[in-house]
Design a protein around this motif. Sequence first.
Motif, PDB file in Angstrom:
ATOM      1  N   HIS A 426       0.850  -1.189   0.000  1.00 22.83           N
ATOM      2  CA  HIS A 426       0.000   0.000   0.000  1.00 22.83           C
ATOM      3  C   HIS A 426       0.889   1.245   0.000  1.00 22.83           C
ATOM      4  N   HIS A 427       1.942   1.172   0.767  1.00 18.32           N
ATOM      5  CA  HIS A 427       2.842   2.311   0.943  1.00 18.32           C
ATOM      6  C   HIS A 427       4.106   2.095   0.130  1.00 18.32           C
ATOM      7  N   ALA A 428       4.429   3.088  -0.692  1.00 19.14           N
ATOM      8  CA  ALA A 428       5.399   2.909  -1.774  1.00 19.14           C
ATOM      9  C   ALA A 428       6.771   2.455  -1.299  1.00 19.14           C
ATOM     10  N   ARG A 429       7.214   2.996  -0.183  1.00 23.32           N
ATOM     11  CA  ARG A 429       8.599   2.740   0.241  1.00 23.32           C
ATOM     12  C   ARG A 429       8.740   1.431   1.005  1.00 23.32           C
ATOM     13  N   GLU A 430       7.650   0.720   1.213  1.00 22.08           N
ATOM     14  CA  GLU A 430       7.711  -0.474   2.068  1.00 22.08           C
ATOM     15  C   GLU A 430       8.098  -1.692   1.235  1.00 22.08           C
ATOM     16  N   HIS A 431       9.316  -1.626   0.727  1.00 26.85           N
ATOM     17  CA  HIS A 431       9.802  -2.562  -0.291  1.00 26.85           C
ATOM     18  C   HIS A 431       9.785  -4.012   0.164  1.00 26.85           C
ATOM     19  N   LEU A 561       0.361  -6.438   4.171  1.00 27.34           N
ATOM     20  CA  LEU A 561       1.764  -6.370   4.554  1.00 27.34           C
ATOM     21  C   LEU A 561       2.264  -4.926   4.502  1.00 27.34           C
ATOM     22  N   HIS A 562       2.811  -4.489   5.617  1.00 29.46           N
ATOM     23  CA  HIS A 562       3.413  -3.160   5.723  1.00 29.46           C
ATOM     24  C   HIS A 562       4.773  -3.295   6.400  1.00 29.46           C
ATOM     25  N   THR A 563       5.528  -2.197   6.399  1.00 28.00           N
ATOM     26  CA  THR A 563       6.679  -2.073   7.274  1.00 28.00           C
ATOM     27  C   THR A 563       6.525  -0.739   7.987  1.00 28.00           C
TER      28      THR A 563
END
Length: 687
Positions: A426-431, A561-563
């Motif tokens: 969902h969040h771009a930088r959460e590779h 899934l996020h970081t």
Amino acid sequence: MPRSSRPRIRSVAPRLGFILAVLAAVLPPTAAPVAAQVVPSATVTSERLGGADRYATSVAISQRLFPSGEAPVVFLTSGQTFADALSAGPAAARLGGAVLLTAAQALPSVVEAELVRLSPERVVVLGGPAVVSDVVVDRARAALGGSIPVDRIAGADRYETSALVSAASFPAGEVDVAFVATGTNFPDALAAGSAAAAAGWPVLITRTGALPGSIAAELARLAPDKVVIVGGPGAVSDAVAAAISTVVPLVYRSSGPDRFATAVQVANEYLPTATSVVIATGLTFPDALAAVPLAGALDGPILLVQPDDVPAVTRDAIRARVPTTIVAIGGPAAVGGITLGELVGWADGRLAVPAPGPTYPGYDARYHDYGEMLTYIRAAEIAYPDIVQVLSIGRSYEGRDIWAAKISDNVATDEPEPEVLFDALHHAREHLTVEQALYLLRTLATEYGSDPTITGLVDGREIWIVFAINPDGWAYDLTGGPYVGWRKNREPNTGTSAVGTDLNRNYGYGWGCCGGSSGSAAAWNYRGPAAWSATETRVMRDFVLSRVIDGRQQIRTHVTLHTNGELILWPYGYTRTDIPADMTVDDHSTFVAMGRHMASLNGYTAQQSSDLYVTDGDQIDWMYATQHIFSFTFELYPTEQVSSHADHEPPDEVIASQTARNRGALLYLIDMAVCPYAAIGKAGAYC
Ligand SMILES: [Zn+2]
């Protein structure tokens, strides 16, 4: 004739060798040391179908389509004028037949020989004696021994011919879509042709300024759900569109700025996951026209090139598809200057250049960028076709496909099995979340049949993985030095230069309710101007809603899934109350039990989402509150350390260990889809 009667052509790739290559190069066991860079490998088969002239090329196509002869019907049409033939390709595809070209005054001998070889049950000659003379008709009749019907379809004009071809080939009420293109030029009708042929739909032609009565009548007879006009208003006017809408209310347009882009546009809309591509010249009509039935049988688009130049739009479309079969139509004059290896970025049958786009710096090359991710999941589908199916669930704001895979036994069938959903980025930088999703795909695919637990889960569930919900933000994040640290999507906001919406604040439950998001477009957690305002959240919403069958949501458990933080979060985010009115006590107990059990397996901390901070309009609140899905957020490695973007972008050395770490927790979530309430010993009461 039913659609299933069409000839089907499957890839002739050397499958065993390819599977071994995939196993060795693409899907290494995580426990093994990872090489400096995992280079995806895929095999493409390429062919050229061409003859000395357009007639011989049409024969080469026919021979590829019917290697042992016996086509039920042959459409014989002019190789010198296109007007009568534009509707023939999709009609031939529908009837399981071929298109052969002829000169007006003489049947070329190579075509005559092919007619004999095909030994059709009938031959349909398109147009009047001016375009295909009686001499040709008589010759064809004689070649076939005089006992085979050879009949003309010829209207008073090209439009009536188009209508008659359609009427002879498509039963009333059996097509979902009818394509309409101009009859005054050929590229738009050709662009529509392969998509129409693959689906079993017709192509009809029209005047630019007025809808011919014959076509209006044929549209009324067909009664499709919708009409798709291929081409802009300069080719098919808005007046024609309005006239069509009085017959078929749903009318759409599909077009690009030129013929090459239009072909790509139609392919993207109607054949988005095709793995076969047919290449033909866009400068003249005969090659592509005759190839339409072949493209239909391959379920692939016809994309257009010039003899010595591949337009960028065509090249990018081919590469983005990572095709496994490429067929080039025409002799040296048509596609002579093009090497297929250059065309697809392959050399020696190996994928050298994946889909173009921003990528990771060399020291983080174990991360998969968007193109590498697509290659990876396509390779898994090719290596494990019985249990892996790749699909696009929609497109991002900038037009990137949002790719997903279904993993299950009998994967092509929608079986009545409990369903599980995983999604990432969902969040771009959460590779790291993309790598976690790829890890799960690899684990399920490669251990199926050997690991009894995984075999049982794949046999008994339908598992969906969405690999990157925010591909635009992801690509943008990779344009920084080395990373931008971007979080939101890339959709512009009106009245400001601030770009993007926080996708995980844009869902439609409790949107903006509770101080858990920002109303400022510049903020990192901007919720957007309205719930579901972001393209990508609508794609996810529509996919989840598509899993409601007979009034029942099939998805029972879900992890987004996020970081980062090494956390397992359950709803709600919008309130700090443990059990508000929109949650039952047993549901809450189930969330807590499942969350804590998963945490015991991966060493994370399980807690209510709002214990981290209050969020509103987030995904898991909507998933639970409106779909009754037991929905969790995983915040992956590392633990919250400092307020730094680097937390989201850990070095690629950690990928293998930090994704394998979640194996047990993810498999548990899949297992529990049968009955989440088993976590609190209440399976008997609820399931
Ligand atoms: Zn996140």
